[in-house]
Design a protein around this motif. Structure first.
Motif, mmCIF file in Angstrom:
data_model
loop_
_atom_site.group_PDB
_atom_site.id
_atom_site.type_symbol
_atom_site.label_atom_id
_atom_site.label_comp_id
_atom_site.label_asym_id
_atom_site.label_seq_id
_atom_site.Cartn_x
_atom_site.Cartn_y
_atom_site.Cartn_z
ATOM 1 N N GLY A 1 0.818 -1.212 0.000
ATOM 2 C CA GLY A 1 0.000 0.000 0.000
ATOM 3 C C GLY A 1 0.847 1.254 0.000
ATOM 4 N N GLU A 2 0.166 2.391 -0.027
ATOM 5 C CA GLU A 2 0.857 3.675 -0.040
ATOM 6 C C GLU A 2 1.616 3.892 1.259
ATOM 7 O OE1 GLU A 2 1.029 5.650 -2.755
ATOM 8 O OE2 GLU A 2 0.025 3.921 -3.673
ATOM 9 N N LYS A 3 2.631 4.736 1.204
ATOM 10 C CA LYS A 3 3.448 5.018 2.384
ATOM 11 C C LYS A 3 2.561 5.519 3.515
ATOM 12 C CE LYS A 3 7.665 6.130 -0.163
ATOM 13 N NZ LYS A 3 8.696 7.158 -0.467
ATOM 14 N N GLY A 4 2.737 4.905 4.686
ATOM 15 C CA GLY A 4 1.949 5.282 5.854
ATOM 16 C C GLY A 4 0.600 4.617 5.932
ATOM 17 N N GLN A 5 0.209 3.885 4.887
ATOM 18 C CA GLN A 5 -1.093 3.222 4.868
ATOM 19 C C GLN A 5 -0.965 1.735 4.531
ATOM 20 O OE1 GLN A 5 -4.093 5.451 2.587
ATOM 21 N NE2 GLN A 5 -2.719 7.221 2.633
ATOM 22 N N GLU A 6 0.196 1.165 4.807
ATOM 23 C CA GLU A 6 0.447 -0.227 4.438
ATOM 24 C C GLU A 6 -0.439 -1.189 5.235
ATOM 25 O OE1 GLU A 6 4.432 1.942 3.820
ATOM 26 O OE2 GLU A 6 2.842 1.924 5.345
ATOM 27 N N LYS A 7 -0.794 -2.286 4.579
ATOM 28 C CA LYS A 7 -1.519 -3.388 5.197
ATOM 29 C C LYS A 7 -0.629 -4.626 5.183
ATOM 30 C CE LYS A 7 -6.139 -1.966 3.594
ATOM 31 N NZ LYS A 7 -7.322 -2.426 2.821
ATOM 32 N N PRO A 8 -0.857 -5.560 6.116
ATOM 33 C CA PRO A 8 -0.103 -6.813 6.079
ATOM 34 C C PRO A 8 -0.644 -7.730 4.991
ATOM 35 C CG PRO A 8 -1.712 -6.889 7.852
ATOM 36 C CD PRO A 8 -1.796 -5.507 7.263
ATOM 37 N N GLY A 9 0.262 -8.514 4.424
ATOM 38 C CA GLY A 9 -0.162 -9.445 3.388
ATOM 39 C C GLY A 9 0.741 -10.659 3.340
ATOM 40 N N LEU A 10 0.358 -11.615 2.512
ATOM 41 C CA LEU A 10 1.224 -12.768 2.262
ATOM 42 C C LEU A 10 1.254 -13.045 0.773
ATOM 43 C CD1 LEU A 10 -0.686 -15.450 1.599
ATOM 44 C CD2 LEU A 10 -0.948 -15.483 4.059
ATOM 45 N N SER B 1 -7.403 -8.790 7.933
ATOM 46 C CA SER B 1 -8.484 -9.369 8.745
ATOM 47 C C SER B 1 -7.943 -10.360 9.774
ATOM 48 C CB SER B 1 -9.494 -10.076 7.844
ATOM 49 O OG SER B 1 -8.895 -11.173 7.164
ATOM 50 N N VAL B 2 -6.663 -10.701 9.658
ATOM 51 C CA VAL B 2 -6.056 -11.705 10.542
ATOM 52 C C VAL B 2 -5.138 -11.054 11.568
ATOM 53 C CG1 VAL B 2 -4.678 -13.828 10.605
ATOM 54 C CG2 VAL B 2 -6.154 -13.358 8.626
ATOM 55 N N ILE B 3 -4.310 -10.107 11.124
ATOM 56 C CA ILE B 3 -3.397 -9.378 12.020
ATOM 57 C C ILE B 3 -3.453 -7.895 11.664
ATOM 58 C CG2 ILE B 3 -1.800 -11.267 12.511
ATOM 59 C CD1 ILE B 3 0.058 -10.065 10.339
ATOM 60 N N PRO B 4 -3.146 -7.000 12.621
ATOM 61 C CA PRO B 4 -3.210 -5.570 12.317
ATOM 62 C C PRO B 4 -2.056 -5.087 11.457
ATOM 63 C CG PRO B 4 -2.563 -5.920 14.604
ATOM 64 C CD PRO B 4 -2.936 -7.260 14.056
ATOM 65 N N ASP B 5 -0.875 -5.667 11.625
ATOM 66 C CA ASP B 5 0.310 -5.245 10.870
ATOM 67 C C ASP B 5 1.409 -6.260 11.150
ATOM 68 O OD1 ASP B 5 1.965 -3.763 9.220
ATOM 69 O OD2 ASP B 5 1.798 -1.894 10.362
ATOM 70 N N LEU B 6 2.480 -6.198 10.385
ATOM 71 C CA LEU B 6 3.649 -7.029 10.654
ATOM 72 C C LEU B 6 4.554 -6.266 11.603
ATOM 73 C CD1 LEU B 6 4.376 -8.585 7.161
ATOM 74 C CD2 LEU B 6 3.628 -9.783 9.220
ATOM 75 N N ALA B 7 4.237 -6.365 12.867
ATOM 76 C CA ALA B 7 4.942 -5.618 13.910
ATOM 77 C C ALA B 7 4.628 -6.264 15.251
ATOM 78 C CB ALA B 7 4.501 -4.153 13.914
ATOM 79 N N GLY B 8 5.554 -6.102 16.201
ATOM 80 C CA GLY B 8 5.305 -6.510 17.577
ATOM 81 C C GLY B 8 4.809 -7.933 17.703
ATOM 82 N N SER C 1 -8.786 -17.701 0.666
ATOM 83 C CA SER C 1 -9.920 -17.066 1.352
ATOM 84 C C SER C 1 -9.683 -15.576 1.593
ATOM 85 C CB SER C 1 -10.175 -17.757 2.697
ATOM 86 O OG SER C 1 -9.126 -17.476 3.626
ATOM 87 N N LEU C 2 -8.470 -15.107 1.317
ATOM 88 C CA LEU C 2 -8.109 -13.715 1.578
ATOM 89 C C LEU C 2 -8.249 -12.890 0.307
ATOM 90 C CD1 LEU C 2 -4.844 -14.389 3.617
ATOM 91 C CD2 LEU C 2 -7.094 -13.789 4.559
ATOM 92 N N PRO C 3 -8.644 -11.617 0.431
ATOM 93 C CA PRO C 3 -8.758 -10.766 -0.761
ATOM 94 C C PRO C 3 -7.407 -10.556 -1.429
ATOM 95 C CG PRO C 3 -9.753 -9.723 1.180
ATOM 96 C CD PRO C 3 -9.000 -10.916 1.668
ATOM 97 N N LEU C 4 -7.416 -10.428 -2.738
ATOM 98 C CA LEU C 4 -6.214 -10.085 -3.479
ATOM 99 C C LEU C 4 -5.915 -8.597 -3.322
ATOM 100 C CD1 LEU C 4 -6.798 -12.096 -6.754
ATOM 101 C CD2 LEU C 4 -4.814 -12.376 -5.244
ATOM 102 N N LYS D 1 0.947 -13.982 -5.969
ATOM 103 C CA LYS D 1 0.095 -12.809 -5.776
ATOM 104 C C LYS D 1 0.045 -12.415 -4.298
ATOM 105 C CE LYS D 1 -2.833 -13.658 -9.819
ATOM 106 N NZ LYS D 1 -2.248 -12.534 -10.575
ATOM 107 N N VAL D 2 -0.197 -11.125 -4.061
ATOM 108 C CA VAL D 2 -0.291 -10.610 -2.694
ATOM 109 C C VAL D 2 -1.717 -10.750 -2.190
ATOM 110 C CG1 VAL D 2 0.012 -8.583 -1.219
ATOM 111 C CG2 VAL D 2 1.575 -8.965 -3.141
ATOM 112 N N ARG D 3 -1.878 -11.354 -1.023
ATOM 113 C CA ARG D 3 -3.181 -11.513 -0.374
ATOM 114 C C ARG D 3 -3.234 -10.636 0.874
ATOM 115 N NH1 ARG D 3 -7.166 -14.767 -3.082
ATOM 116 N NH2 ARG D 3 -5.996 -16.048 -4.565
ATOM 117 N N ASP D 4 -4.382 -10.040 1.124
ATOM 118 C CA ASP D 4 -4.567 -9.088 2.224
ATOM 119 C C ASP D 4 -4.803 -9.830 3.535
ATOM 120 O OD1 ASP D 4 -5.426 -7.132 3.996
ATOM 121 O OD2 ASP D 4 -6.664 -6.090 2.530
ATOM 122 N N LEU D 5 -3.879 -9.624 4.502
ATOM 123 C CA LEU D 5 -3.963 -10.284 5.807
ATOM 124 C C LEU D 5 -4.570 -9.407 6.888
ATOM 125 C CD1 LEU D 5 -0.574 -12.181 6.449
ATOM 126 C CD2 LEU D 5 -2.868 -13.171 6.571
#
Length: 282
Positions: free
Chosen positions: A7-16, A28-35, A53-56, A22-26
Motif C-alpha cells: 500500500g501507499e506510504k503510511g497506509q500499508e496493510k499486512p499481506g502474504l 483481517s487476521v493481524i493488524p500489521d507485521l509488527a510486535g 480465502s483472503l482478498p487479493l 500474488k499478494v493476499r490481504d492479511l
C-alpha cells in the motif's frame, strides 16, 4: 511463508504471497507485521489461514518495508571476513554493534535520498532478521527460538559521515531512506540454514557485490545471544548482520553513488530489491 506489507506510504496493510506469487490481504487476521503479530502463536495462526480465502491486493501494488517501523534497528559491522579485509580492518574479537535510526526504514523499491552534505554514499547488501519473541540474556542454543524470519536489508551508508565526522558510526547509517527492507519477510521454516546464502548487489547493472553468508564471522544464533546481553530485544526489533566485499569504499579508487544510480539487491531465497538514488528533497 512469505509475508509483506503493501500500500501507499503510511497506509500499508499486512499481506502474504500465495502459491501463484500474488499478494493476499492479511488485515483481517493481524493488524500489521509488527510486535506481537510476529510471535510464534501469531505466525501459526497466519499459517493456518487458506490464502485463497483472503482478498487479493491490487495488481502492481507498492510493497512497503516487510516489518513496520521497529523499536530497535541494530546493525553488526565488519561481520564478514572478506569485507573486513577490503576495508583494511582486523577481524573483530567481538561483534561491532551500532544503531540505525528506526525511521530510516523504507520499502524495498522506494527511492534512496542523498542526504544534505553527502560526499560518499555507499551500498551494502545484508541478511537481516526480525525478533518474534522477547530476548533477554538468551543462550546461544535457544537463540533461533526468538527469530521470526529473514529478509534483505540494503544498509545504505554515508562514509564521509561515518568515518570522517568523528564519534559513532550511527552518523553515517541512519539518514532518511537508509534502510530498505524486504521485499518479503520469509519465516525461518522456509530457510532452516542461513550459513551459505548467495548475496549480491548491482549498481546500474554491474554486479559489484557477489558474496555469501559463508564468510560471516558471527552467525545469527550467536548474535541474538550476544546482543541480548546488552539490551532486551522485543518482537519487531530488526537486526542486520553485515555485508560481503564489494562496497564502494573498497574499490580502488573508491566509488560512490550519485543521483540517478540504480541498485538491485538480492539474497538467495529472499527475493530482490531495487532502489533509485535521488537528490535531497525537503
Amino acid at each position: 511463508m512469505k509475508l509483506v506489507r503493501f500500500g501507499e506510504k503510511g497506509q500499508e496493510k499486512p499481506g502474504l504471497i500465495d502459491s501463484t506469487g500474488k499478494v493476499r490481504d492479511l488485515s483481517s487476521v493481524i493488524p500489521d507485521l509488527a510486535g506481537e503479530a510476529l510471535s510464534p502463536a501469531s505466525l501459526t495462526k497466519i499459517a493456518a489461514v487458506d490464502p485463497t480465502s483472503l482478498p487479493l491486493a491490487p495488481e502492481g501494488v507498492r510493497l512497503g518495508s516487510c516489518v513496520a517501523r521497529p523499536g530497535n534497528f541494530v546493525a553488526v559491522g565488519l561481520n564478514f571476513a572478506d569485507h573486513a579485509a577490503e576495508t583494511n580492518n582486523p577481524i573483530p574479537d567481538e561483534p561491532v554493534l551500532f544503531n540505525k535510526a528506526p525511521n530510516c526504514v523504507v520499502g524495498p523499491d522506494d527511492d534512496v535520498m542523498i542526504p544534505k552534505g553527502s560526499l560518499k554514499l555507499d551500498w551494502e547488501v545484508e541478511l537481516a532478521f526480525v525478533i518474534g519473541t522477547r530476548a533477554r540474556y538468551v543462550e546461544e542454543k535457544d537463540a533461533l527460538d526468538h527469530v521470526a524470519g529473514y529478509f534483505i536489508c540494503n544498509d545504505v551508508s554515508e562514509r564521509h559521515f561515518q568515518i570522517e565526522r568523528g564519534g559513532q558510526w550511527a552518523k553515517g547509517k541512519g539518514s532518511e531512506t537508509f534502510g530498505p527492507l524486504g521485499p518479503w519477510l520469509v519465516t525461518k521454516d522456509e530457510i532452516p540454514d542461513t550459513s551459505d546464502l548467495a548475496m549480491w548487489l548491482e549498481v546500474n547493472g554491474e554486479k559489484v557485490q557477489n558474496g555469501s553468508t559463508k564468510t560471516m564471522i558471527f552467525r545469527i544464533p550467536f548474535l541474538v545471544h550476544y546482543i541480548s546481553q546488552f539490551m532486551v530485544l522485543e518482537p519487531g526489533d530488526v537486526i542486520t548482520t553485515g555485508t560481503p566485499p564489494g562496497v564502494g569504499l573498497g574499490f580502488k579508487p573508491p566509488r560512490f553513488l550519485k543521483a540517478g544510480d540504480v541498485m538491485r539487491v538480492g539474497i538467495a531465497g529472499l527475493g530482490v530489491q531495487q532502489q533509485t538514488v535521488v537528490p535531497f528533497q525537503l
